[in-house]
Design an enzyme around this catalytic site. Structure first.
Site, mmCIF file in Angstrom:
data_model
loop_
_atom_site.group_PDB
_atom_site.id
_atom_site.type_symbol
_atom_site.label_atom_id
_atom_site.label_comp_id
_atom_site.label_asym_id
_atom_site.label_seq_id
_atom_site.Cartn_x
_atom_site.Cartn_y
_atom_site.Cartn_z
ATOM 1 N N GLY A 1 1.892 -50.227 -75.203
ATOM 2 C CA GLY A 1 2.111 -50.747 -76.562
ATOM 3 C C GLY A 1 2.173 -49.676 -77.634
ATOM 4 O O GLY A 1 2.080 -49.978 -78.820
ATOM 5 N N LYS B 1 2.145 -61.396 -72.856
ATOM 6 C CA LYS B 1 0.818 -61.334 -73.501
ATOM 7 C C LYS B 1 0.602 -62.598 -74.361
ATOM 8 O O LYS B 1 1.107 -63.655 -74.007
ATOM 9 C CB LYS B 1 0.677 -60.042 -74.303
ATOM 10 C CG LYS B 1 0.993 -58.814 -73.433
ATOM 11 C CD LYS B 1 0.605 -57.516 -74.044
ATOM 12 C CE LYS B 1 0.972 -56.387 -73.088
ATOM 13 N NZ LYS B 1 0.552 -55.079 -73.541
ATOM 14 N N ASN C 1 5.579 -59.157 -69.232
ATOM 15 C CA ASN C 1 4.246 -59.653 -69.596
ATOM 16 C C ASN C 1 4.290 -60.008 -71.078
ATOM 17 O O ASN C 1 4.272 -59.125 -71.925
ATOM 18 C CB ASN C 1 3.211 -58.550 -69.309
ATOM 19 C CG ASN C 1 1.823 -58.921 -69.802
ATOM 20 O OD1 ASN C 1 1.565 -60.076 -70.145
ATOM 21 N ND2 ASN C 1 0.937 -57.944 -69.850
ATOM 22 N N GLU D 1 -6.051 -54.640 -70.833
ATOM 23 C CA GLU D 1 -6.561 -55.354 -72.011
ATOM 24 C C GLU D 1 -7.684 -56.308 -71.616
ATOM 25 O O GLU D 1 -8.629 -56.531 -72.368
ATOM 26 C CB GLU D 1 -5.402 -56.095 -72.701
ATOM 27 C CG GLU D 1 -4.492 -55.109 -73.420
ATOM 28 C CD GLU D 1 -3.059 -55.562 -73.606
ATOM 29 O OE1 GLU D 1 -2.773 -56.765 -73.438
ATOM 30 O OE2 GLU D 1 -2.219 -54.697 -73.919
ATOM 31 N N HIS E 1 -5.449 -56.519 -65.855
ATOM 32 C CA HIS E 1 -4.712 -55.789 -66.899
ATOM 33 C C HIS E 1 -5.724 -55.041 -67.773
ATOM 34 O O HIS E 1 -6.833 -55.539 -68.020
ATOM 35 C CB HIS E 1 -3.888 -56.774 -67.733
ATOM 36 C CG HIS E 1 -2.958 -56.068 -68.678
ATOM 37 N ND1 HIS E 1 -3.390 -55.543 -69.869
ATOM 38 C CD2 HIS E 1 -1.644 -55.747 -68.573
ATOM 39 C CE1 HIS E 1 -2.368 -54.946 -70.475
ATOM 40 N NE2 HIS E 1 -1.299 -55.063 -69.706
ATOM 41 N N GLU F 1 -0.529 -48.206 -65.050
ATOM 42 C CA GLU F 1 -0.296 -48.244 -66.500
ATOM 43 C C GLU F 1 -1.310 -47.351 -67.222
ATOM 44 O O GLU F 1 -2.444 -47.774 -67.482
ATOM 45 C CB GLU F 1 -0.477 -49.671 -67.028
ATOM 46 C CG GLU F 1 0.413 -50.701 -66.370
ATOM 47 C CD GLU F 1 0.535 -51.932 -67.232
ATOM 48 O OE1 GLU F 1 1.623 -52.150 -67.771
ATOM 49 O OE2 GLU F 1 -0.458 -52.660 -67.400
ATOM 50 N N SER G 1 5.194 -48.917 -72.454
ATOM 51 C CA SER G 1 6.303 -48.626 -73.369
ATOM 52 C C SER G 1 7.651 -48.426 -72.673
ATOM 53 O O SER G 1 8.448 -47.578 -73.074
ATOM 54 C CB SER G 1 5.961 -47.414 -74.247
ATOM 55 O OG SER G 1 4.802 -47.679 -75.009
HETATM 56 P P1 PGA Z 1 4.142 -52.357 -73.226
HETATM 57 O O1 PGA Z 1 3.028 -53.160 -72.379
HETATM 58 O O2 PGA Z 1 5.415 -52.386 -72.419
HETATM 59 O O3 PGA Z 1 4.248 -53.108 -74.517
HETATM 60 O O4 PGA Z 1 3.631 -50.966 -73.394
HETATM 61 C C1 PGA Z 1 2.897 -52.971 -70.989
HETATM 62 C C2 PGA Z 1 1.751 -53.802 -70.458
HETATM 63 O O5 PGA Z 1 0.741 -53.968 -71.143
HETATM 64 O O6 PGA Z 1 1.818 -54.317 -69.332
#
Ligand code: PGA
Length: 259
Positions: A178, A12, A10, A102, A100, A172, A214
């Site tokens: 992140g 982003k 992803n 976010e 997601h 998640e 992460s």
């Molecule tokens: P990350 O993001 O691997 O940077 O923690 C995962 C995600 O948001 O799908």
């Protein structure tokens, strides 16, 4: 036999179409050098990169599928700034992330909007990645199963049996996204089993459950070995070819040993 692993990058809001093109080309070179035997790979690029990314994957016959990070719940019409499922289909997008965290947190994506969007994706016969996961407050008050269970039920409630088979779930936990702080394997293992059982109860014949938060080349093998996940949704570590490919190979190696 173990389920085939799936790893989704992803990106982003990172990498413009030139940078995206370079990354996919680098992935192609690394995967040619050491091909994957079992692992399926998807990259979810920003909308404006999709055409370029999909063209290079097609032209170079790369073993990568194209995904989008979001889509409108509506088919067309007065929705300024939005992109429809059929527009993505025309660009050979075969996977779409839905809900997601976010988007849920920053763009008012309620459980109802998530459910509506998921219906639009599976109606078009595309694969959806439904993202679920609890925040730290929910986890600390031991309500994580109730919370994630309700996210799943809300999203899948009005989807028919064939449609449900098109849904992969990415678990998640919010505090792991992140932050560099991966959820411990036992927690991932418990939640993977919980999500799988709930999907089975909801009539899904072949539940596919990913973990996100992460994930990197160092922790991927342990997670895949100890927690029963079918693969990963990867943010930060998917932005560099070497770190993404390290995760892909870790999954592939674990799967080879499990068979
Ligand atoms: P990350 O993001 O691997 O940077 O923690 C995962 C995600 O948001 O799908």
């Amino acid at each position: 036999m173990a389920r085939r692993p799936l790893v989704i990058g992803n990106w982003k809001m990172n990498l413009d179409f030139v940078e995206g093109l370079h990354l996919v080309q680098q992935l192609g070179v690394l995967l040619k050098h050491r091909p994957l035997e079992y692992t399926d790979v998807v990259v979810c690029a920003p909308f404006v990169d999709l055409r370029t990314v999909s063209s290079v994957i097609d032209a170079d016959r790369l073993p990568i599928e194209v995904g989008a990070q979001h889509v409108s719940a509506f088919d067309n019409g007065s929705h300024t700034g939005e992109i429809s499922v059929s527009m993505l289909q025309r660009l050979n997008v075969s996977w779409i992330l839905v809900g997601h965290s976010e988007r849920r947190a920053n763009y008012a994506m309620s459980d109802d909007v998530v459910a509506h969007t998921l219906r639009a994706v599976v109606r078009a016969n595309l694969r959806a990645v439904l993202c679920v996961g609890e925040g730290l407050d929910v986890r600390e008050s031991s309500r994580h199963e109730e919370f994630v269970g309700s996210q799943l039920e809300h999203a899948l409630r009005e989807i028919d049996a064939p449609g449900r088979e098109l849904v992969t779930v990415a678990y998640e936990p919010l505090w792991a996204i992140g932050t560099g702080e991966t959820a411990p394997s036992e927690q991932v293992s418990e939640m993977t089993a919980f999500v799988r059982a709930r999907l089975t109860k909801l009539g899904v014949a072949t539940p596919q459950v990913l973990y996100g938060g992460s994930v990197n080349g160092e922790n991927a093998a342990t997670l895949v070995r100890d927690s029963g996940v079918d693969g990963f949704l990867v943010g930060g570590a998917s932005l560099k070819a070497e770190s993404f490919v390290a995760i892909l190979h870790a999954c592939d190696d674990c799967y080879a040993r499990k068979r």
